[in-house]
Write a protein that holds these residues in place. Structure first.
Motif, PDB file in Angstrom:
ATOM      1  N   LEU A 106     -17.694   4.978  -3.803  1.00  0.00           N
ATOM      2  CA  LEU A 106     -18.299   5.261  -2.507  1.00  0.00           C
ATOM      3  C   LEU A 106     -17.253   5.664  -1.480  1.00  0.00           C
ATOM      4  O   LEU A 106     -17.582   6.324  -0.496  1.00  0.00           O
ATOM      5  N   GLY A 107     -16.006   5.206  -1.670  1.00  0.00           N
ATOM      6  CA  GLY A 107     -14.940   5.630  -0.786  1.00  0.00           C
ATOM      7  C   GLY A 107     -14.789   4.740   0.431  1.00  0.00           C
ATOM      8  O   GLY A 107     -15.716   4.091   0.894  1.00  0.00           O
ATOM      9  N   ALA A 108     -13.569   4.734   0.975  1.00  0.00           N
ATOM     10  CA  ALA A 108     -13.269   3.890   2.124  1.00  0.00           C
ATOM     11  C   ALA A 108     -14.056   4.293   3.358  1.00  0.00           C
ATOM     12  O   ALA A 108     -14.449   3.463   4.167  1.00  0.00           O
ATOM     13  N   HIS A 123     -36.581  -5.772   1.271  1.00  0.00           N
ATOM     14  CA  HIS A 123     -36.739  -5.663  -0.177  1.00  0.00           C
ATOM     15  C   HIS A 123     -35.550  -6.163  -0.986  1.00  0.00           C
ATOM     16  O   HIS A 123     -35.571  -6.092  -2.215  1.00  0.00           O
ATOM     17  N   ASN A 124     -34.494  -6.640  -0.319  1.00  0.00           N
ATOM     18  CA  ASN A 124     -33.370  -7.308  -1.001  1.00  0.00           C
ATOM     19  C   ASN A 124     -32.592  -6.387  -1.936  1.00  0.00           C
ATOM     20  O   ASN A 124     -32.021  -6.821  -2.924  1.00  0.00           O
ATOM     21  N   ILE A 125     -32.547  -5.095  -1.612  1.00  0.00           N
ATOM     22  CA  ILE A 125     -31.675  -4.169  -2.341  1.00  0.00           C
ATOM     23  C   ILE A 125     -30.540  -3.834  -1.376  1.00  0.00           C
ATOM     24  O   ILE A 125     -30.618  -2.887  -0.594  1.00  0.00           O
ATOM     25  N   HIS A 126     -29.486  -4.629  -1.406  1.00  0.00           N
ATOM     26  CA  HIS A 126     -28.452  -4.590  -0.374  1.00  0.00           C
ATOM     27  C   HIS A 126     -27.304  -3.650  -0.696  1.00  0.00           C
ATOM     28  O   HIS A 126     -26.445  -3.419   0.149  1.00  0.00           O
ATOM     29  N   SER A 127     -27.253  -3.099  -1.891  1.00  0.00           N
ATOM     30  CA  SER A 127     -26.139  -2.260  -2.303  1.00  0.00           C
ATOM     31  C   SER A 127     -26.479  -0.782  -2.132  1.00  0.00           C
ATOM     32  O   SER A 127     -27.456  -0.290  -2.691  1.00  0.00           O
ATOM     33  N   ILE A 128     -25.655  -0.073  -1.373  1.00  0.00           N
ATOM     34  CA  ILE A 128     -25.845   1.362  -1.230  1.00  0.00           C
ATOM     35  C   ILE A 128     -25.648   2.062  -2.573  1.00  0.00           C
ATOM     36  O   ILE A 128     -26.349   3.028  -2.899  1.00  0.00           O
ATOM     37  N   TYR A 129     -24.718   1.565  -3.378  1.00  0.00           N
ATOM     38  CA  TYR A 129     -24.507   2.174  -4.691  1.00  0.00           C
ATOM     39  C   TYR A 129     -25.765   2.054  -5.549  1.00  0.00           C
ATOM     40  O   TYR A 129     -26.165   3.004  -6.218  1.00  0.00           O
ATOM     41  N   ALA A 130     -26.405   0.896  -5.528  1.00  0.00           N
ATOM     42  CA  ALA A 130     -27.655   0.721  -6.277  1.00  0.00           C
ATOM     43  C   ALA A 130     -28.749   1.641  -5.734  1.00  0.00           C
ATOM     44  O   ALA A 130     -29.506   2.244  -6.497  1.00  0.00           O
ATOM     45  N   VAL A 185     -31.676  -7.938  -9.722  1.00  0.00           N
ATOM     46  CA  VAL A 185     -32.007  -6.518  -9.830  1.00  0.00           C
ATOM     47  C   VAL A 185     -30.847  -5.628  -9.404  1.00  0.00           C
ATOM     48  O   VAL A 185     -30.528  -4.640 -10.072  1.00  0.00           O
ATOM     49  N   VAL A 186     -30.189  -5.962  -8.303  1.00  0.00           N
ATOM     50  CA  VAL A 186     -29.083  -5.116  -7.836  1.00  0.00           C
ATOM     51  C   VAL A 186     -27.952  -5.038  -8.860  1.00  0.00           C
ATOM     52  O   VAL A 186     -27.510  -3.941  -9.213  1.00  0.00           O
ATOM     53  N   PRO A 187     -27.432  -6.164  -9.378  1.00  0.00           N
ATOM     54  CA  PRO A 187     -26.386  -6.025 -10.397  1.00  0.00           C
ATOM     55  C   PRO A 187     -26.850  -5.283 -11.637  1.00  0.00           C
ATOM     56  O   PRO A 187     -26.053  -4.606 -12.295  1.00  0.00           O
ATOM     57  N   ALA A 188     -28.129  -5.380 -11.976  1.00  0.00           N
ATOM     58  CA  ALA A 188     -28.627  -4.632 -13.135  1.00  0.00           C
ATOM     59  C   ALA A 188     -28.567  -3.128 -12.868  1.00  0.00           C
ATOM     60  O   ALA A 188     -28.142  -2.349 -13.728  1.00  0.00           O
ATOM     61  N   ILE A 189     -28.968  -2.699 -11.680  1.00  0.00           N
ATOM     62  CA  ILE A 189     -28.963  -1.266 -11.349  1.00  0.00           C
ATOM     63  C   ILE A 189     -27.543  -0.731 -11.224  1.00  0.00           C
ATOM     64  O   ILE A 189     -27.254   0.415 -11.574  1.00  0.00           O
ATOM     65  N   GLU A 190     -26.635  -1.551 -10.740  1.00  0.00           N
ATOM     66  CA  GLU A 190     -25.259  -1.099 -10.536  1.00  0.00           C
ATOM     67  C   GLU A 190     -24.538  -0.815 -11.848  1.00  0.00           C
ATOM     68  O   GLU A 190     -23.522  -0.113 -11.847  1.00  0.00           O
ATOM     69  N   ARG A 191     -25.035  -1.326 -12.969  1.00  0.00           N
ATOM     70  CA  ARG A 191     -24.359  -1.115 -14.244  1.00  0.00           C
ATOM     71  C   ARG A 191     -24.764   0.229 -14.831  1.00  0.00           C
ATOM     72  O   ARG A 191     -25.947   0.488 -15.039  1.00  0.00           O
ATOM     73  N   VAL A 223     -26.015   8.351   9.125  1.00  0.00           N
ATOM     74  CA  VAL A 223     -26.028   8.561   7.684  1.00  0.00           C
ATOM     75  C   VAL A 223     -24.913   7.735   7.068  1.00  0.00           C
ATOM     76  O   VAL A 223     -23.731   7.983   7.312  1.00  0.00           O
ATOM     77  N   LEU A 224     -25.281   6.741   6.261  1.00  0.00           N
ATOM     78  CA  LEU A 224     -24.301   5.864   5.632  1.00  0.00           C
ATOM     79  C   LEU A 224     -23.779   6.426   4.323  1.00  0.00           C
ATOM     80  O   LEU A 224     -22.651   6.151   3.927  1.00  0.00           O
ATOM     81  N   ALA A 225     -24.611   7.168   3.616  1.00  0.00           N
ATOM     82  CA  ALA A 225     -24.234   7.732   2.322  1.00  0.00           C
ATOM     83  C   ALA A 225     -25.227   8.828   1.959  1.00  0.00           C
ATOM     84  O   ALA A 225     -26.291   8.955   2.582  1.00  0.00           O
TER      85      ALA A 225
END
Length: 216
Positions: A14-16, A79-86, A168-174, A43-45
């Motif tokens: 995602l970058g600094a 909805h508890n999806i806190h990761s932008i990467y996910a 769910v988030v760690p599952a999607i991040e993989r 715009v965050l990402a």
């Protein structure tokens, strides 16, 4: 009003700059309207979809008192999806349904219980990401100032519960294999207890082989 925790999970990809944008964007409103000057249009990402092009993830807002909001803040706090990467991974799904100027993108996350080399699916969630390519000045009274992009993202839960389970988030991040099943187990106690997480752009198989990640 709760403040945004600093522990938002990001990967190096995602970058600094993206990381700083999230940490410096201010405190989100979760049970009241945002404070004056809140950068809902920031715009965050951007998720780059191979077919649909760039999909913006704007800061947005979430007000639990009125049950209104959109963008990253709604996806995180309602909805508890806190990761932008996910969020980006779901938005890059090839599983697309068009609804007017909006699109629904689908991914699946699951937990497997493994014994030896055999793994059995014990829990699964379909995750839906909704974005619109319509240009808006405001939404629910707060600035957009461009194409909205991500509107919401949520799990299809029993009894329509609003929050995704924490796994769910760690599952999607993989990252997945070409079949959509990752051969890697989750770290820590889950691995020791024989639990692994998987993600795919289609419903997950009921059984799989842990060592190879292959479908049985």
């Amino acid at each position: 009003m709760r403040t945004l925790p600093s522990g938002i999970p990001f990967t190096a990809a995602l970058g600094a700059a993206s990381l700083l944008a999230v940490f410096n964007a201010g405190a989100p409103a979760t049970a009241a309207p945002p404070p004056p000057g809140y950068r809902t249009d920031q715009v965050l990402a951007t998720a780059v979809h191979p077919t649909l092009g760039g999909i913006s993830i704007r800061r947005g807002f979430w007000d639990g008192d009125t049950d209104k909001g959109w963008g990253y803040d709604k996806v995180r706090h309602k909805h508890n999806i806190h990761s932008i990467y996910a969020q980006k991974r779901v938005l890059m799904s090839p599983n697309i349904e068009q609804q007017g100027t909006s699109y629904v993108l689908r991914a699946w996350a699951g937990r497997y219980r493994c014994s030896g080399s055999a793994c059995r699916l014990v829990e699964q969630r379909e995750v839906k990401g909704v974005f619109t390519n319509a240009h808006m000045t405001t939404l629910h009274g707060w600035p957009v100032n461009g194409v909205l992009g991500l509107q919401t993202m949520y799990c299809v839960n029993p009894q329509s519960a609003p929050q995704c389970p924490d796994w769910v988030v760690p599952a999607i991040e993989r990252p997945g294999t070409p079949t959509g099943v990752s051969p890697r187990s989750t770290p820590g106690h889950d691995a020791r207890n024989g639990v692994t997480l998987r993600t795919a752009y289609k419903p997950l198989p009921r059984t799989m082989t842990r060592r190879t990640g292959s479908v049985r």
